[in-house]
Design an enzyme around this catalytic site. Structure first.
Site, PDB file in Angstrom:
ATOM      1  N   ASP A 209      -0.968  -9.083  26.238  1.00  0.00           N
ATOM      2  CA  ASP A 209       0.236  -8.949  25.407  1.00  0.00           C
ATOM      3  C   ASP A 209      -0.036  -9.213  23.926  1.00  0.00           C
ATOM      4  OD1 ASP A 209      -0.073 -11.782  25.497  1.00  0.00           O
ATOM      5  OD2 ASP A 209       2.074 -12.056  25.248  1.00  0.00           O
ATOM      6  N   GLU A 212      -1.659 -12.289  22.849  1.00  0.00           N
ATOM      7  CA  GLU A 212      -3.071 -12.399  23.258  1.00  0.00           C
ATOM      8  C   GLU A 212      -3.306 -13.400  24.364  1.00  0.00           C
ATOM      9  OE1 GLU A 212      -4.652 -13.194  19.043  1.00  0.00           O
ATOM     10  OE2 GLU A 212      -5.448 -11.246  19.569  1.00  0.00           O
TER      11      GLU A 212
HETATM   12  C1  NOJ Z   1      -4.129 -18.888  20.953  1.00  0.00           C
HETATM   13  C2  NOJ Z   1      -2.737 -18.337  20.808  1.00  0.00           C
HETATM   14  O1  NOJ Z   1      -1.903 -18.689  21.865  1.00  0.00           O
HETATM   15  C3  NOJ Z   1      -2.794 -16.883  20.634  1.00  0.00           C
HETATM   16  O2  NOJ Z   1      -1.524 -16.351  20.572  1.00  0.00           O
HETATM   17  C4  NOJ Z   1      -3.560 -16.576  19.405  1.00  0.00           C
HETATM   18  O3  NOJ Z   1      -3.640 -15.215  19.211  1.00  0.00           O
HETATM   19  C5  NOJ Z   1      -4.924 -17.172  19.389  1.00  0.00           C
HETATM   20  N1  NOJ Z   1      -4.950 -18.514  19.850  1.00  0.00           N
HETATM   21  C6  NOJ Z   1      -5.448 -17.049  17.967  1.00  0.00           C
HETATM   22  O4  NOJ Z   1      -6.763 -17.362  17.816  1.00  0.00           O
HETATM   23  C1  NOJ Z   2      -1.614 -15.009  16.910  1.00  0.00           C
HETATM   24  C2  NOJ Z   2      -0.591 -14.053  17.382  1.00  0.00           C
HETATM   25  O1  NOJ Z   2      -0.178 -14.450  18.660  1.00  0.00           O
HETATM   26  C3  NOJ Z   2      -1.098 -12.633  17.425  1.00  0.00           C
HETATM   27  O2  NOJ Z   2      -0.055 -11.767  17.712  1.00  0.00           O
HETATM   28  C4  NOJ Z   2      -1.752 -12.254  16.133  1.00  0.00           C
HETATM   29  O3  NOJ Z   2      -2.276 -10.969  16.238  1.00  0.00           O
HETATM   30  C5  NOJ Z   2      -2.811 -13.248  15.740  1.00  0.00           C
HETATM   31  N1  NOJ Z   2      -2.322 -14.582  15.760  1.00  0.00           N
HETATM   32  C6  NOJ Z   2      -3.334 -12.972  14.332  1.00  0.00           C
HETATM   33  O4  NOJ Z   2      -2.307 -13.161  13.403  1.00  0.00           O
END
Ligand code: NOJ
Ligand code: NOJ
Length: 480
Positions: A209, A212
């Site tokens: 999603d 991530e």
């Molecule tokens: C963990 C977060 O939950 C996720 O959303 C995010 O994209 C990464 N760390 C960023 O490094």
């Molecule tokens: C964490 C977020 O969850 C994700 O959507 C985003 O792409 C990265 N950070 C980088 O900003």
């Protein structure tokens, strides 16, 4: 036992620090404050485009290189921000900004040509994240959340918009640029065509999603995939590629069915995902601002799941209620509720402890209000039904005024009460940014749920892009 003193100490610190002393904000919002942030966000966003030391065409997610390290090109963040950049380009009459965005557009195309064809990308076109030299992140970290299949769709939307811009403004280099974007051969190496074919063939695949974290099929991803295919089909049709246009439209129709099935009438909101296996065990509610981002980024001219769709509004309403009660800063009701990602979130911007409100979520809420205002003023009718009832009731003083079956038009006083309030609620949410953001206009990823101080990656490109987007729709609402 280690925990209790920690919580005590941190809450004492928070009380001592209090809320940040932001500018004095009153309603109606002062246009000068809103404008001032716009100018600063524009500068700060564009500073993250091709920054020094990075390959040209790179958009860093944030200048932060440590705790957290966000000094990467994320396909999603880049595409969402480039979308806004094209809007700045079209709107601006500043020659300097226009020519640098034009140059950037070439660099962005050339960079994507590299990253779309890099054989080291472990998940091909769904590869979500790249080093600032353009090489894929994934080839060194194999256990990371990939693929993220919103990427190719968001990129495709970028290309269609760029294509239209180049044609409309008749750029001198058009004959060189356009064939790189689209050609009707198959298989094609043209950037847009490649992404479209991927989306059309792979939208059913599960992927990770936008946050991530979890694998499944997601409202956000499906909705931007649908939009990409429909915009791509329109372009293919004008470029004498009717077979492709037909194929993309057919797949888009099937995606629509999938998206509709995520609306959950019992819960009264749209579920963000259908998770793979037990991937959803930490996301029990399925309530997520990802749905708002889907409605904003996936809005195609036909109005399907648009920001003003009743189901989207019902979801916004629930998000405002839930986040309104779980984040302490929301007890101050001078402002609208600050929204986070999803209620169960534990990502604090650096590691995991407790989740916070995000600038992008809160600004997305504001943007939905402005866009709903514009829509309703345009159609001149509000039909109250059981799906949208609570949302509209939250906008009027006495909820007994509204009931399902009512149809309001501009000769009814209630029509204006509701539409006026839509803009006020949008402004109350946008005011969160003006209050919690930095004096110099800086916007990080999150704001602390207790103190309101900024937290997480500083000057997140997406935070600025999303402010600018909300800003544009707010401006348009004044032209109605
Ligand atoms: C963990 C977060 O939950 C996720 O959303 C995010 O994209 C990464 N760390 C960023 O490094
Ligand atoms: C964490 C977020 O969850 C994700 O959507 C985003 O792409 C990265 N950070 C980088 O900003």
């Amino acid at each position: 036992m280690v925990f209790l003193p920690f919580i005590l100490i941190s809450s004492i610190i928070n009380i001592a620090r209090g809320m940040p002393v932001g500018p004095d904000i009153s309603f109606p919002l002062k246009s000068s404050l809103v404008w001032d942030q716009k100018v600063k966000s524009q500068l700060k966003m564009l500073k993250n485009f091709s920054p020094q030391g990075a390959s040209r065409g790179i958009v860093i997610a944030s200048p932060s290189r440590h705790e957290p390290d966000y000094y990467f090109h994320w396909v999603r963040d880049a595409a969402i921000s480039y979308d806004v950049a094209l809007q700045i380009y079209s709107d601006s009459n500043d020659g300097g900004i226009r020519s640098s965005l034009r140059d950037f557009s070439f660099d962005y195309v050339y960079l994507n040509q590299r990253i779309q064809n890099d054989s080291r990308a472990m998940t091909g076109l769904g590869e979500p994240k790249f080093y600032v030299d353009g090489s894929p992140y994934g080839f060194r970290f194999s256990d990371w959340g990939r693929p993220q299949n919103d990427g190719p769709a968001l990129r495709a939307i970028n290309y269609v918009m760029l294509y239209q811009t180049v044609v409309r403004e008749n750029w001198a280099e058009r004959d060189r640029l356009l064939p790189l974007i689209y050609d009707s051969t198959y298989p094609s190496n043209a950037l847009l065509k490649k992404d479209l074919e991927f989306v059309a063939r792979h939208w059913r695949d599960t992927s990770v999603d936008l946050w991530e974290e979890v694998r499944g099929n997601h409202f956000f991803t499906l909705l931007v995939q649908r939009k990409a295919l429909l915009m791509g089909a329109d372009l293919a049709a004008t470029l004498q590629d009717p077979g492709a246009a037909f194929y993309y439209r057919t797949e888009a129709e099937k995606i629509k069915v999938e998206i509709e099935s995520l609306w959950n009438p019992q819960a009264g909101y749209i579920f963000a995902s259908r998770f793979e296996g037990d991937a959803g065990r930490y996301r029990e509610s399925r309530l997520d601002t990802a749905v708002l981002f889907g409605a904003l980024a996936g809005d195609y001219v036909d109005g399907f799941m648009a920001p003003y769709d009743d189901r989207v509004l019902a979801t916004l309403h629930r998000l405002r209620e839930v986040f309104g009660s779980i984040y302490q800063i929301n007890q101050n009701s001078t402002f609208g509720p600050a929204l986070g990602r999803y209620p169960e979130d534990v990502y604090d911007g650096v590691s995991t402890s407790i989740g916070n409100p995000w600038f992008i979520g809160t600004q997305a809420g504001a943007e939905i209000f402005y866009r709903t205002y514009i829509h309703l003023k345009g159609v001149g009718r509000i039909n109250i039904n059981s799906v949208n009832l609570q949302f509209y009731q939250s906008l009027v003083k006495d909820s007994a005024w509204l009931h399902p079956g009512m149809s309001l038009c501009p000769k009814d006083g209630l029509f204006h009460k509701i539409t006026d309030q839509l803009r006020i609620e949008g402004d109350k949410m946008l005011a969160r940014t003006l209050y919690h953001g930095g004096e110099d206009g800086s916007l990080s990823e999150q704001m602390n749920r207790y103190s309101g101080y900024m937290q997480g990656a500083n000057d997140l490109t997406w935070s600025h892009a999303s402010y600018l987007s909300a800003y544009y729709w707010r401006e348009m609402s004044f032209q109605r």
